[in-house]
Scaffold this motif. Structure first.
Motif, short mmCIF file in Angstrom:
data_model
loop_
_atom_site.label_atom_id
_atom_site.label_comp_id
_atom_site.label_asym_id
_atom_site.label_seq_id
_atom_site.Cartn_x
_atom_site.Cartn_y
_atom_site.Cartn_z
N ASP A 210 0.85 -1.18 0.00
CA ASP A 210 0.00 0.00 0.00
C ASP A 210 0.89 1.24 0.00
O ASP A 210 1.51 1.58 1.01
CB ASP A 210 -0.93 0.04 1.21
N THR A 237 -2.37 -0.80 -3.77
CA THR A 237 -3.17 -0.31 -2.63
C THR A 237 -3.88 -1.49 -1.99
O THR A 237 -4.25 -2.46 -2.66
CB THR A 237 -4.20 0.74 -3.08
N ALA A 256 -4.49 1.59 6.17
CA ALA A 256 -3.65 0.72 5.35
C ALA A 256 -2.99 -0.36 6.20
O ALA A 256 -2.91 -1.53 5.80
CB ALA A 256 -2.60 1.55 4.62
#
Length: 390
Positions: A210, A237, A256
């Motif tokens: 990410d 991502t 994340a």
């Protein structure tokens, strides 16, 4: 270590704040918290550039756009071509966001849709269409608990849920106007490389990635350096990215990390890398995570990297000539404003506004390729530098 357990929590409620503001409501959300507060933040003094702010680059969108156009100039791309490149980067992000139940904008979109200018996808600052910038009007929160193995065991946390931190690095970048390459973010590259080195791994060992994606250029910088394709099968991502999952400005990377934890728990033996960006590519931190244990006994898995010492001299003095290095045009209901960064005759960095009321100047800047243009510059009654094609 100094602590056996720590809790990291952050949230944004900008969506609610704006909704209440339109109704004229101002609820009191203040609170009093006991104990000591130690602010270890980066500090606004390291972010603010008064000269750029005075000329209209007063927020993230135009500041990133200045860097983005510098990269476009290096690649020799026109505006439409480059917007499509941004679309190609972010189309896979929208697929991830569409499948994420926490996304602010869970809609899959094509590269062409992201790149096409419409009433709903207007230019906010060249080269950015609205859909390709961080979506900060969100209500989102995430929290992380970090504990020593001993405490986790004592509390009865099943080892099957343990996720180990294999490396953490942090780096600080020069101010935008000081950077030798206005398109580059070497501090972010150094942070990622150092984290991989301290974990004893390479980018190819990361199964989950990410990269902070408030705008395209922080992701492009990683792709350019590590030779990653925008359609890398691993994806770039885990959440869907800031323009689509949501840009909880003070806390996105916690989301994340939470996604990375879930991925490596479900795929034991795998590794995840999370890159966190702040300011206008002003600081970067990298973490590497896995269910496999990491030996921290040597204390060498964390590093705060030194700041670069090759800053370009910046001048705040009046000047009468400049060569354009990069630019953007803010598009706003009150009117457009062209901002440039360049060099004066002494080779120092300077900034100003291009005079879009001058036909020759407007033609060059609106045409999207003022890079290398010579400007004659004067100062207006507010002290702003106004440039016209010489």
């Amino acid at each position: 270590g100094d602590s056996q357990c720590a809790v990291i929590v952050g949230s944004e409620a900008i969506s609610t704040v704006l909704a209440l503001s339109t109704k004229g409501e101002t609820p009191d959300w203040s609170e009093v918290i006991g104990g000591d507060c130690e602010d270890q933040g980066f500090g606004l003094e390291e972010l603010l550039e008064p000269a750029l702010f005075a000329h209209g680059a007063s927020g993230a969108i135009p500041l990133y756009a200045l860097a983005e156009n510098a990269r476009r100039a290096k690649l020799g791309m026109g505006l439409e071509e480059y917007r499509l490149e941004i679309g190609k980067l972010f189309a896979p992000f929208t697929r991830v966001a569409a499948a994420n139940p926490h996304s602010a904008a869970p809609v899959e979109r094509s590269a062409e849709e992201l790149a096409t200018i419409t009433a709903r996808n207007r230019i906010v600052a060249e080269p950015y269409p609205r859909m390709t910038v961080a979506r900060d009007q969100v209500n989102q929160a995430a929290a992380i608990i970090v504990a020593s193995a001993g405490l986790a065991r004592a509390l009865g946390v099943p080892e099957a849920k343990w996720v180990h931190i294999h490396a953490v690095t942090a780096a600080t970048e020069l101010k935008l106007s000081q950077r030798p390459d206005l398109a580059a973010n070497p501090a972010s590259i150094a942070s990622v490389e150092a984290a991989l080195a301290r974990a004893g791994m390479g980018m190819g060992d990361m199964r989950y990635i990410d990269f902070y994606s408030c705008f395209a250029i922080p992701v492009f910088n990683q792709c350019d350096h590590f030779g990653l394709s925008v359609d890398d099968p691993r994806g770039l991502t885990l959440t869907g990215g800031l323009p689509f999952f949501g840009g909880a400005g003070n806390n996105y990377s916690a989301h994340a990390i939470a996604e990375a934890v879930q991925r490596v728990r479900a795929d034991r033996g795998s590794f995840a890398l999370v890159g966190a960006n702040g300011g206008w590519m002003s600081k970067y931190a990298t973490g590497i995570y896995s269910c496999l244990p990491a030996d921290w006994s040597a204390g060498d898995r964390f590093a705060k990297l030194p700041k670069a010492a090759n800053a370009v001299p910046v001048s705040a003095a009046p000047f009468d000539r400049a060569v354009v290095e990069t630019y953007t045009i803010n598009r706003a209901p009150k009117g457009d404003a062209a901002i440039f960064i360049g060099r004066n005759t002494a080779g120092e960095r300077v900034c100003g506004n291009a005079d879009l009321t001058d036909p020759a100047t407007a033609a060059v800047f609106e045409g999207g390729a003022p890079f290398g243009a010579q400007l004659a510059v004067s100062q207006d009654d507010r002290g702003r530098n106004i440039g016209r094609i010489a």
